[in-house]
Design a protein around this motif. Structure first.
Motif, short mmCIF file in Angstrom:
data_model
loop_
_atom_site.label_atom_id
_atom_site.label_comp_id
_atom_site.label_asym_id
_atom_site.label_seq_id
_atom_site.Cartn_x
_atom_site.Cartn_y
_atom_site.Cartn_z
N HIS A 1 0.85 -1.18 0.00
CA HIS A 1 0.00 0.00 0.00
C HIS A 1 0.89 1.24 0.00
O HIS A 1 1.82 1.33 0.79
N PHE A 2 0.58 2.19 -0.88
CA PHE A 2 1.38 3.40 -0.97
C PHE A 2 0.48 4.62 -0.81
O PHE A 2 -0.64 4.64 -1.34
N LEU A 3 0.97 5.62 -0.08
CA LEU A 3 0.21 6.85 0.13
C LEU A 3 0.46 7.81 -1.04
O LEU A 3 1.60 8.05 -1.42
N ALA A 4 -0.59 8.36 -1.60
CA ALA A 4 -0.46 9.33 -2.70
C ALA A 4 -0.32 10.73 -2.11
O ALA A 4 -0.97 11.08 -1.15
N ILE A 5 0.56 11.55 -2.72
CA ILE A 5 0.77 12.93 -2.29
C ILE A 5 0.07 13.85 -3.28
O ILE A 5 0.36 13.81 -4.47
N LEU A 6 -0.82 14.64 -2.77
CA LEU A 6 -1.60 15.52 -3.65
C LEU A 6 -0.85 16.84 -3.83
O LEU A 6 -0.80 17.68 -2.93
N TYR B 1 -3.73 -4.69 6.14
CA TYR B 1 -2.51 -4.78 6.93
C TYR B 1 -1.35 -5.31 6.09
O TYR B 1 -1.56 -5.95 5.05
N ASN B 2 -0.15 -5.08 6.56
CA ASN B 2 1.00 -5.82 6.07
C ASN B 2 1.08 -7.10 6.89
O ASN B 2 0.96 -7.07 8.12
N ILE B 3 1.30 -8.21 6.22
CA ILE B 3 1.41 -9.50 6.90
C ILE B 3 2.68 -10.19 6.40
O ILE B 3 2.94 -10.23 5.19
N SER B 4 3.43 -10.73 7.32
CA SER B 4 4.68 -11.39 6.96
C SER B 4 4.42 -12.63 6.12
O SER B 4 3.29 -13.10 6.00
N GLU B 5 5.49 -13.16 5.56
CA GLU B 5 5.37 -14.47 4.93
C GLU B 5 5.00 -15.48 6.02
O GLU B 5 5.20 -15.23 7.21
N ALA B 6 4.45 -16.60 5.63
CA ALA B 6 3.95 -17.57 6.60
C ALA B 6 5.07 -18.14 7.48
O ALA B 6 6.12 -18.51 6.97
N TYR B 7 4.82 -18.18 8.78
CA TYR B 7 5.73 -18.85 9.71
C TYR B 7 5.14 -20.18 10.16
O TYR B 7 5.80 -20.97 10.82
N LYS B 8 3.88 -20.42 9.78
CA LYS B 8 3.20 -21.67 10.17
C LYS B 8 2.14 -22.01 9.13
O LYS B 8 1.45 -21.14 8.62
N TYR B 9 2.05 -23.31 8.83
CA TYR B 9 1.01 -23.83 7.95
C TYR B 9 0.21 -24.86 8.71
O TYR B 9 0.76 -25.62 9.51
N ASN C 1 0.18 -1.18 7.70
CA ASN C 1 0.65 -1.02 6.32
C ASN C 1 1.04 0.43 6.02
O ASN C 1 1.04 0.86 4.88
N LYS C 2 1.37 1.18 7.09
CA LYS C 2 1.82 2.57 6.92
C LYS C 2 2.98 2.65 5.93
O LYS C 2 3.03 3.53 5.08
N ASP C 3 3.91 1.72 6.06
CA ASP C 3 4.99 1.57 5.09
C ASP C 3 5.48 0.13 5.18
O ASP C 3 5.02 -0.64 6.03
N ASP C 4 6.41 -0.25 4.31
CA ASP C 4 6.83 -1.65 4.23
C ASP C 4 8.13 -1.96 4.96
O ASP C 4 8.65 -3.07 4.85
N THR C 5 8.66 -0.98 5.67
CA THR C 5 9.99 -1.17 6.26
C THR C 5 10.03 -2.28 7.31
O THR C 5 10.97 -3.05 7.36
N LEU C 6 8.99 -2.35 8.15
CA LEU C 6 8.99 -3.38 9.20
C LEU C 6 8.75 -4.76 8.62
O LEU C 6 9.43 -5.73 8.98
N VAL C 7 7.78 -4.89 7.74
CA VAL C 7 7.49 -6.20 7.17
C VAL C 7 8.68 -6.72 6.36
O VAL C 7 8.96 -7.93 6.34
#
Length: 296
Positions: free
Chosen positions: A5-10, A121-129, A240-246
């Motif tokens: 998700h990306f924020l658009a700047i007007l 939300y941002n969600i990590s790759e799966a750690y459990k199946y 999902n504010k930004d992708d740095t943490l995920v």
């Protein structure tokens, strides 16, 4: 599966603001200019929402220590990211709102990776199946055994409000009996004494929990059904504010899978490698719950 998700700047709005107030063009808080990961690095701590009542993912052992697959996973992730970790007791009904409010950085509660959650939300790759299952009465008086779940109608399903398991139960016509963040033995006793008929939940976790509880009370009138449905995969939920943490968490998860440490952790708590897709000889049905808004 991850949706960015990306924020658009007007630009027009920015120009208008600049014209109306020269000082407003530079008005920006320090926190707004920093990424999610930068903020966590500066405070030196990753705050994690976890139930603390659910074996084998998050629970207190005999020494009153908080342990579990998800707990130890987050400890290892924090260590590799060179930050401390702080756990905050959070029931399923608060797992997402805790992230929304900024009370925590990430949330874990055996949370399935689903399209609707990836929209928000941002969600990590799966750690459990895993795969879904259910606990019923051992004397078969729950009268639930159909492989296609067609006999759930009118039965009392026990679970936390809003879970995908309870949404499936609602879709199949079951009567929902919801609980707050209570210990697992409360669920089992209610099935055993007939207050509820079954507990739809994670099959692998249920097997381990029922086995442990029946060691303490062999006469407890519960068992894990052999009916399986809805294969699933679980991830770490964050803003999902930004992708740095995920991106940082995914990098560590990738390394843990590559070096075998995630598999080792999975086998420690589950007795099998749940860090890879679940395999079964039987055909497993999938109940579509995309049209189920709420399980409350």
């Amino acid at each position: 599966m991850k949706k960015r998700h990306f924020l658009a700047i007007l630009g027009a709005t920015a120009l208008l603001t600049a014209c109306s107030s020269q000082t407003s063009t530079t008005q920006s808080t320090t926190s707004d200019s920093k990424t999610t990961w930068q903020v966590i690095q500066e405070k030196g701590e990753l705050t994690v929402a976890t139930p603390m009542t659910y074996q084998p993912t998050s629970y207190y052992n005999d020494k009153k220590e908080l342990v579990g697959y998800e707990v130890d996973l987050m400890k290892e992730i924090a260590q590799r990211l060179k930050v401390k970790v702080k756990f905050v007791e959070t029931g399923f009904d608060q797992a997402f709102s805790a992230v929304d409010s900024g009370r925590v950085d990430v949330s874990l509660n055996n949370l399935d990776i689903t399209p609707d959650r990836l929209e928000k939300y941002n969600i990590s790759e799966a750690y459990k199946y895993s795969v879904s299952g259910m606990i019923v009465r051992a004397d078969d008086s729950s009268s639930i055994s159909a492989k296609d779940l067609s006999d759930w109608k009118g039965k009392k399903a026990a679970g936390a409000a809003g879970t995908n398991f309870m949404k499936i139960a609602k879709k199949q016509g079951a009567e929902l009996v919801t609980y707050d963040n209570v210990a697992g033995d409360v669920y089992l006793n209610d099935v055993a004494n007939g207050r509820t008929d079954f507990i739809p939940n994670d099959y692998i976790s249920q097997k381990l929990f029922v086995e442990a509880m029946k060691k303490e009370n062999p006469d407890l009138n519960v068992k894990v059904s052999d009916v399986l449905y809805n294969p699933s995969q679980q991830g770490i939920v964050m803003s999902n504010k930004d992708d740095t943490l995920v991106d940082e968490i995914d990098r560590v998860l990738h390394d843990m899978k590559a070096d075998g440490s995630l598999k080792k952790l999975a086998e420690q708590y589950y007795g099998e490698d749940v860090s890879k897709p679940y395999e079964s000889d039987q055909e497993i049905p999938t109940i579509d719950i995309s049209d189920v808004d709420s399980a409350e």
